[in-house]
Structure formats: structure tokens, C-alpha cells
Design a protein around this motif. Structure first.
Motif, PDB file in Angstrom:
ATOM      1  N   LYS A   1     -11.256 -10.309  -3.517  1.00 34.87           N
ATOM      2  CA  LYS A   1      -9.584 -10.264  -3.461  1.00 34.87           C
ATOM      3  C   LYS A   1      -9.149 -10.252  -4.570  1.00 34.87           C
ATOM      4  O   LYS A   1      -9.247 -11.018  -5.179  1.00 34.87           O
ATOM      5  CB  LYS A   1      -9.046 -10.848  -2.064  1.00 34.87           C
ATOM      6  CG  LYS A   1      -9.887 -10.332  -1.229  1.00 34.87           C
ATOM      7  CD  LYS A   1      -8.413  -9.283   0.238  1.00 34.87           C
ATOM      8  CE  LYS A   1      -9.269  -9.310   1.718  1.00 34.87           C
ATOM      9  NZ  LYS A   1      -9.373  -7.910   1.560  1.00 34.87           N
TER      10      LYS A   1
ATOM     11  N   VAL B   1       2.522 -16.430   2.113  1.00 40.26           N
ATOM     12  CA  VAL B   1       1.948 -15.314   1.864  1.00 40.26           C
ATOM     13  C   VAL B   1       1.509 -13.588   2.419  1.00 40.26           C
ATOM     14  O   VAL B   1       1.971 -13.956   3.761  1.00 40.26           O
ATOM     15  CB  VAL B   1       0.468 -16.015   2.442  1.00 40.26           C
ATOM     16  CG1 VAL B   1      -1.084 -14.692   1.924  1.00 40.26           C
ATOM     17  CG2 VAL B   1      -0.142 -17.655   2.209  1.00 40.26           C
ATOM     18  N   ASP B   2       1.250 -13.020   1.555  1.00 42.04           N
ATOM     19  CA  ASP B   2       1.298 -11.974   2.489  1.00 42.04           C
ATOM     20  C   ASP B   2       0.334 -11.115   1.568  1.00 42.04           C
ATOM     21  O   ASP B   2      -0.403 -10.398   0.542  1.00 42.04           O
ATOM     22  CB  ASP B   2       2.942 -11.185   1.013  1.00 42.04           C
ATOM     23  CG  ASP B   2       3.341  -9.317   1.472  1.00 42.04           C
ATOM     24  OD1 ASP B   2       2.252  -8.952   2.785  1.00 42.04           O
ATOM     25  OD2 ASP B   2       4.038  -9.236   1.013  1.00 42.04           O
ATOM     26  N   TRP B   3      -0.736 -10.369   2.765  1.00 44.07           N
ATOM     27  CA  TRP B   3      -1.541  -9.424   2.912  1.00 44.07           C
ATOM     28  C   TRP B   3      -1.441  -8.054   2.975  1.00 44.07           C
ATOM     29  O   TRP B   3      -0.117  -7.459   2.997  1.00 44.07           O
ATOM     30  CB  TRP B   3      -2.591  -9.148   3.323  1.00 44.07           C
ATOM     31  CG  TRP B   3      -3.609  -8.415   3.408  1.00 44.07           C
ATOM     32  CD1 TRP B   3      -4.539  -8.600   2.786  1.00 44.07           C
ATOM     33  CD2 TRP B   3      -3.263  -6.684   4.129  1.00 44.07           C
ATOM     34  NE1 TRP B   3      -5.586  -7.489   2.884  1.00 44.07           N
ATOM     35  CE2 TRP B   3      -4.729  -6.672   3.757  1.00 44.07           C
ATOM     36  CE3 TRP B   3      -2.438  -6.435   5.414  1.00 44.07           C
ATOM     37  CZ2 TRP B   3      -5.044  -4.977   3.706  1.00 44.07           C
ATOM     38  CZ3 TRP B   3      -3.423  -5.379   5.071  1.00 44.07           C
ATOM     39  CH2 TRP B   3      -4.546  -4.512   4.943  1.00 44.07           C
TER      40      TRP B   3
ATOM     41  N   PRO C   1      -1.926  -3.910   1.753  1.00 47.36           N
ATOM     42  CA  PRO C   1      -2.996  -3.497   2.084  1.00 47.36           C
ATOM     43  C   PRO C   1      -3.195  -2.220   0.678  1.00 47.36           C
ATOM     44  O   PRO C   1      -2.480  -2.489  -0.167  1.00 47.36           O
ATOM     45  CB  PRO C   1      -1.811  -3.104   3.170  1.00 47.36           C
ATOM     46  CG  PRO C   1      -0.657  -2.393   2.908  1.00 47.36           C
ATOM     47  CD  PRO C   1      -0.321  -4.131   2.403  1.00 47.36           C
TER      48      PRO C   1
ATOM     49  N   ASP D   1      -6.811  -3.808  -1.538  1.00 43.61           N
ATOM     50  CA  ASP D   1      -5.924  -4.576  -1.201  1.00 43.61           C
ATOM     51  C   ASP D   1      -5.548  -5.641  -2.632  1.00 43.61           C
ATOM     52  O   ASP D   1      -6.638  -6.429  -2.809  1.00 43.61           O
ATOM     53  CB  ASP D   1      -6.318  -4.961   0.619  1.00 43.61           C
ATOM     54  CG  ASP D   1      -7.470  -5.321   0.698  1.00 43.61           C
ATOM     55  OD1 ASP D   1      -7.960  -5.499  -0.011  1.00 43.61           O
ATOM     56  OD2 ASP D   1      -7.467  -6.217   1.740  1.00 43.61           O
ATOM     57  N   HIS D   2      -4.512  -7.047  -1.888  1.00 47.30           N
ATOM     58  CA  HIS D   2      -4.391  -8.270  -2.514  1.00 47.30           C
ATOM     59  C   HIS D   2      -4.443  -8.654  -2.438  1.00 47.30           C
ATOM     60  O   HIS D   2      -3.000  -8.792  -0.783  1.00 47.30           O
ATOM     61  CB  HIS D   2      -4.417  -7.632  -3.977  1.00 47.30           C
ATOM     62  CG  HIS D   2      -2.762  -7.470  -4.182  1.00 47.30           C
ATOM     63  ND1 HIS D   2      -1.897  -6.928  -4.067  1.00 47.30           N
ATOM     64  CD2 HIS D   2      -2.095  -8.515  -4.623  1.00 47.30           C
ATOM     65  CE1 HIS D   2      -0.848  -7.416  -4.385  1.00 47.30           C
ATOM     66  NE2 HIS D   2      -0.607  -8.488  -4.719  1.00 47.30           N
ATOM     67  N   LEU D   3      -4.146 -10.498  -1.832  1.00 46.31           N
ATOM     68  CA  LEU D   3      -3.112 -11.359  -1.101  1.00 46.31           C
ATOM     69  C   LEU D   3      -1.878 -11.812  -2.436  1.00 46.31           C
ATOM     70  O   LEU D   3      -2.561 -12.140  -3.531  1.00 46.31           O
ATOM     71  CB  LEU D   3      -4.340 -12.834  -1.439  1.00 46.31           C
ATOM     72  CG  LEU D   3      -5.531 -12.362   0.135  1.00 46.31           C
ATOM     73  CD1 LEU D   3      -6.206 -13.038   0.360  1.00 46.31           C
ATOM     74  CD2 LEU D   3      -4.275 -12.186   1.033  1.00 46.31           C
TER      75      LEU D   3
ATOM     76  N   VAL E   1      -5.366 -11.635  -6.430  1.00 47.33           N
ATOM     77  CA  VAL E   1      -5.021 -12.257  -6.028  1.00 47.33           C
ATOM     78  C   VAL E   1      -3.922 -12.133  -6.491  1.00 47.33           C
ATOM     79  O   VAL E   1      -3.657 -12.459  -8.170  1.00 47.33           O
ATOM     80  CB  VAL E   1      -5.330 -13.684  -5.905  1.00 47.33           C
ATOM     81  CG1 VAL E   1      -4.653 -14.940  -5.886  1.00 47.33           C
ATOM     82  CG2 VAL E   1      -6.267 -13.993  -4.525  1.00 47.33           C
TER      83      VAL E   1
ATOM     84  N   PHE F   1       3.399 -15.937   6.615  1.00 50.28           N
ATOM     85  CA  PHE F   1       2.355 -14.860   6.106  1.00 50.28           C
ATOM     86  C   PHE F   1       2.689 -13.655   6.699  1.00 50.28           C
ATOM     87  O   PHE F   1       3.492 -13.485   7.710  1.00 50.28           O
ATOM     88  CB  PHE F   1       1.165 -15.297   7.441  1.00 50.28           C
ATOM     89  CG  PHE F   1      -0.087 -13.563   8.060  1.00 50.28           C
ATOM     90  CD1 PHE F   1      -0.594 -13.629   6.170  1.00 50.28           C
ATOM     91  CD2 PHE F   1       0.044 -13.112   8.496  1.00 50.28           C
ATOM     92  CE1 PHE F   1      -1.340 -12.861   5.785  1.00 50.28           C
ATOM     93  CE2 PHE F   1      -0.971 -12.020   7.994  1.00 50.28           C
ATOM     94  CZ  PHE F   1      -1.507 -12.463   6.689  1.00 50.28           C
TER      95      PHE F   1
ATOM     96  N   ARG G   1       2.201  -9.122   6.840  1.00 50.54           N
ATOM     97  CA  ARG G   1       1.510  -8.342   6.519  1.00 50.54           C
ATOM     98  C   ARG G   1       1.440  -7.150   6.287  1.00 50.54           C
ATOM     99  O   ARG G   1       2.467  -6.191   6.523  1.00 50.54           O
ATOM    100  CB  ARG G   1       0.395  -8.178   7.727  1.00 50.54           C
ATOM    101  CG  ARG G   1      -1.125  -7.028   7.812  1.00 50.54           C
ATOM    102  CD  ARG G   1      -1.491  -7.598   9.826  1.00 50.54           C
ATOM    103  NE  ARG G   1      -2.929  -6.931   9.235  1.00 50.54           N
ATOM    104  CZ  ARG G   1      -3.088  -5.614   9.312  1.00 50.54           C
ATOM    105  NH1 ARG G   1      -2.568  -5.406   9.932  1.00 50.54           N
ATOM    106  NH2 ARG G   1      -4.525  -5.935   9.554  1.00 50.54           N
TER     107      ARG G   1
END
Length: 174
Positions: free
Chosen positions: A25, A88-90, A92, A99-101, A27, A162, A164
Motif C-alpha cells: 500500500k 485514516v482514509d482508505w 480506492p 489504492d492507498h492509505l 501511504v 476511519f 472509506r
């Protein structure tokens, strides 16, 4: 037959093979910094359009909080103490990107003198500006705005948020 920890050399080779095939991933690590008047710090990168929170991408094997502090030192000459994780955001996959965090850390409040002398320290930033939070929200791209507003939202339990991302929304954020 799978190797066991009883044979450390074979066990480490087995684990390394598994590690090499697992997903990686990207970041990003940004920092929410305010001044004594409650304004927030935004930066204008030279390598992409629009405004951003200070921070950037983590390097290989770099912890997100270390990446955030490193980016602030490199780009703004700031040495900050982080006061916790806000978001923290995932994110897409979108466009050419996997994707990344995305992390946002609380950088606390800049002193009056620090705030007065803010300026870019390298060629990755064209400008640094302190703006009112509502003005800042209007200056950020949609995906980052969502993250920024979540970082500003008070939470009674001081928990991180969090998010998404929605791949169907086609949200840009690089």
C-alpha cells in the motif's frame, strides 16, 4: 512440507517469499496545523494543481508519523510534535493509481513566531498559507476536503476517524 521456526534460515526464507507476494500500500501522511487564531495551514504544491495539507508520501518502510514529520521538516523547516491520529482514509484505486492509505495527524498549534515565518523550504511547494477552516475546506479537492472536515470534527471519545473512499465516485486525490 513447510519450514518451521526450528530451522531459522529456512523459516525466514519462507516468510520472505510470502512477504514478496503480498500487496503493498502507498501511504500519505498529512498534518493538521493551526495558528493561535484557529486558522489552518495549507500548502500549494508545485507538482499538482490545487491546495493541500502539509505532508506527503511515506518512503519505503517509513512509519506514517515519521513521514509526516520528515515532510514538514523538508518542505517547511518545521519540527513538530504530533498529538495523535485524527483520520485514516482508505482511498480506492482511481486513474493510474492503486489504492492507498491516507493519514492526518494533529500537529497542534503553531506559535505566533513560527506562523509569522512560514514559507516553503524546497521546490515542491509554491506557497504556504494560514486560512480560516471554512475557507480551507473550499480550497481543497473533494476527497481531501472530506478527510479535512473529518479531522476537524470533534469526537467526544477522542477516537480517530476511519473513512472509506467510494471507487464509484471517481474521486481524485493525487
Amino acid at each position: 512440507m513447510k519450514p518451521s521456526p526450528a530451522d531459522p534460515e529456512a523459516w525466514n526464507a519462507y516468510l520472505a517469499e510470502g512477504n514478496a507476494t503480498q500487496a503493498r500500500k502507498r501511504v500519505s501522511a498529512d498534518v493538521l496545523l493551526r495558528d493561535e487564531e484557529g486558522r489552518v495551514l495549507l500548502v500549494k504544491p508545485t507538482y499538482k494543481p490545487g491546495w493541500d495539507l502539509p505532508g506527503g508520501m511515506a518512503e519505503a518502510n517509513e512509519a506514517p508519523d515519521d513521514a509526516a514529520r520528515r515532510e514538514l521538516r523538508e518542505e517547511l523547516g518545521l519540527d513538530v510534535t504530533l498529538h495523535g491520529l485524527l483520520v485514516v482514509d482508505w482511498v480506492p484505486p482511481h486513474g493510474p493509481w492503486d489504492d492507498h492509505l491516507a493519514f492526518i495527524f494533529d500537529g497542534g498549534t503553531l506559535g505566533r513566531e513560527e506562523a509569522a515565518f512560514l514559507r516553503p523550504h524546497d521546490d515542491e511547494l509554491a506557497e504556504a498559507r494560514l486560512v480560516a477552516p471554512d475557507q480551507a475546506a473550499g480550497m481543497l479537492r473533494r476527497r481531501l476536503r472530506k478527510r479535512f472536515l473529518a479531522a476537524l470534527a470533534p469526537r467526544a471519545d477522542s477516537a480517530s476517524c476511519f473513512l472509506r473512499g467510494d471507487a464509484a465516485a471517481g474521486e481524485e486525490d493525487e
